[in-house]
Design a protein around this motif. Structure first.
Motif, short mmCIF file in Angstrom:
data_model
loop_
_atom_site.label_atom_id
_atom_site.label_comp_id
_atom_site.label_asym_id
_atom_site.label_seq_id
_atom_site.Cartn_x
_atom_site.Cartn_y
_atom_site.Cartn_z
N ARG A 1 43.22 35.03 43.91
CA ARG A 1 42.16 34.65 44.84
C ARG A 1 41.15 35.78 45.01
N THR A 2 41.63 37.02 45.00
CA THR A 2 40.71 38.16 45.09
C THR A 2 39.74 38.15 43.92
N ARG A 3 40.26 37.85 42.75
CA ARG A 3 39.40 37.79 41.57
C ARG A 3 38.33 36.69 41.73
N GLU A 4 38.74 35.54 42.23
CA GLU A 4 37.79 34.46 42.46
C GLU A 4 36.69 34.88 43.43
N ILE A 5 37.07 35.60 44.47
CA ILE A 5 36.10 36.05 45.47
C ILE A 5 35.09 37.01 44.84
N LEU A 6 35.57 37.94 44.02
CA LEU A 6 34.66 38.86 43.35
C LEU A 6 33.73 38.10 42.41
N ALA A 7 34.27 37.14 41.68
CA ALA A 7 33.44 36.36 40.77
C ALA A 7 32.35 35.60 41.52
N GLU A 8 32.67 35.14 42.71
CA GLU A 8 31.72 34.35 43.49
C GLU A 8 30.66 35.23 44.17
N ASP A 9 31.09 36.34 44.78
CA ASP A 9 30.19 37.10 45.65
C ASP A 9 29.86 38.51 45.17
N TRP A 10 30.72 39.10 44.36
CA TRP A 10 30.48 40.47 43.86
C TRP A 10 30.78 40.52 42.36
N PRO A 11 30.06 39.76 41.54
CA PRO A 11 30.39 39.67 40.11
C PRO A 11 30.30 41.00 39.36
N GLU A 12 29.51 41.93 39.88
CA GLU A 12 29.40 43.23 39.20
C GLU A 12 30.71 44.00 39.23
N PHE A 13 31.63 43.62 40.15
CA PHE A 13 32.94 44.29 40.24
C PHE A 13 34.00 43.64 39.35
N LEU A 14 33.69 42.50 38.75
CA LEU A 14 34.69 41.75 38.01
C LEU A 14 35.19 42.47 36.75
N PRO A 15 34.32 43.05 35.92
CA PRO A 15 34.83 43.76 34.73
C PRO A 15 35.82 44.87 35.09
N ALA A 16 35.53 45.64 36.11
CA ALA A 16 36.44 46.71 36.52
C ALA A 16 37.74 46.13 37.06
N PHE A 17 37.66 45.05 37.81
CA PHE A 17 38.87 44.42 38.34
C PHE A 17 39.80 44.02 37.20
#
Length: 273
Positions: free
Chosen positions: A137-153
């Motif tokens: 779910r944390t990944r989904e939240i980043l994808a939705e609202d903070w996509p710039e953090f997704l590659p690092a996640f």
């Protein structure tokens, strides 16, 4: 001279360093009787009552909203940044103010030496110990609202090491930026995560997830940092730790159906972007 405050999150009476750089704060003070010698995290603007789910992050939130200092850090009543070598195997001591000042002056960010799992990734270790859906779910939240953090996640989740314990020391501008981002992500997670059926330990989910978001933020921001070792001031029960690790592995195997195959596939696709 710039003021540094190293918070010491505590929930019980304990030995504390004799150095005014350390500020002992009672975590979850709104839910318990006050502890002599500790400031409560229930004053001013606070989330003290959320301590069963946020762990030491209620102390962090209190400091962010109420504490004035040029550099702010977080440690624990039994876990501190350390320096030096001593004979007979006792080779580290709690870092004094001078060492913390020197470290944070270099880059503005101090982190604990990385913890290595060796046979586990960050994702699999969490999934075995807690609930994989917390990270999904944390990944989904980043994808939705903070996509710039997704590659690092995605990179962090696949690694077998990382900066743990929610420990750090930061210059104030970084500290404010980190807290604003971290608590915004966790608030979104809290709003959509059903904790019914979680054990008391698993219900500490937002503290656990926050611990694993530090590297995501650092890598996305491309921040330089200094690492310091960590000293434990209470005896560790290694047989108990090993048996707990093996039990988590077994429980995780039994829980495999809970893992999201789609999430793992997405992580692989995103890695090359």
């Amino acid at each position: 001279m710039e003021e540094i405050k190293m918070l010491v999150a505590a929930h019980k009476r304990c030995r504390l360093p004799h150095d005014d750089v350390y500020l002992p704060v009672q975590a979850g003070a709104a839910l318990h009787a006050p502890i002599e010698g500790l400031i409560g995290d229930d004053t001013g603007v606070n989330i003290s009552r959320k301590n069963p789910n946020y762990c030491e992050l209620t102390v962090l939130y209190w400091a962010w909203k109420n504490l004035k200092a040029d550099s702010v850090g977080l440690s624990h009543y039994r876990r501190y940044f350390a320096v030096g070598r001593l004979p007979l195997g006792k080779w580290r001591r709690v870092a004094p103010k001078s060492a913390l000042q020197a470290a944070v002056r270099e880059t503005g960010l101090v982190l604990p030496v990385k913890r290595h799992y060796w046979i586990e990734s960050t994702y699999s270790q969490y999934a075995h110990a807690h609930h994989a859906r917390d990270l999904d779910r944390t990944r989904e939240i980043l994808a939705e609202d903070w996509p710039e953090f997704l590659p690092a996640f995605d990179r962090v989740m696949k690694r077998s090491s990382g900066h743990r314990f929610n420990m750090f020391l930061m210059k104030r501008p970084l500290f404010d930026e980190y807290c604003e981002w971290l608590f915004a992500v966790l608030a979104r997670l809290e709003a959509g995560l059903d904790l019914s059926g979680y054990s008391v330990n698993d219900a500490r989910v937002f503290g656990f997830v926050g611990e694993r978001l530090m590297d995501v933020w650092v890598e996305t921001r491309k921040l330089a940092y200094v690492e310091l070792p960590v000293v434990f001031t209470e005896r560790q029960n290694w047989p108990r730790k090993v048996s707990a690790f093996l039990w988590r592995k077994l429980r995780g195997t039994l829980r495999q159906g809970e893992k999201s195959a789609g999430t793992i596939a997405q992580m692989g696709e995103n890695e090359g972007k």
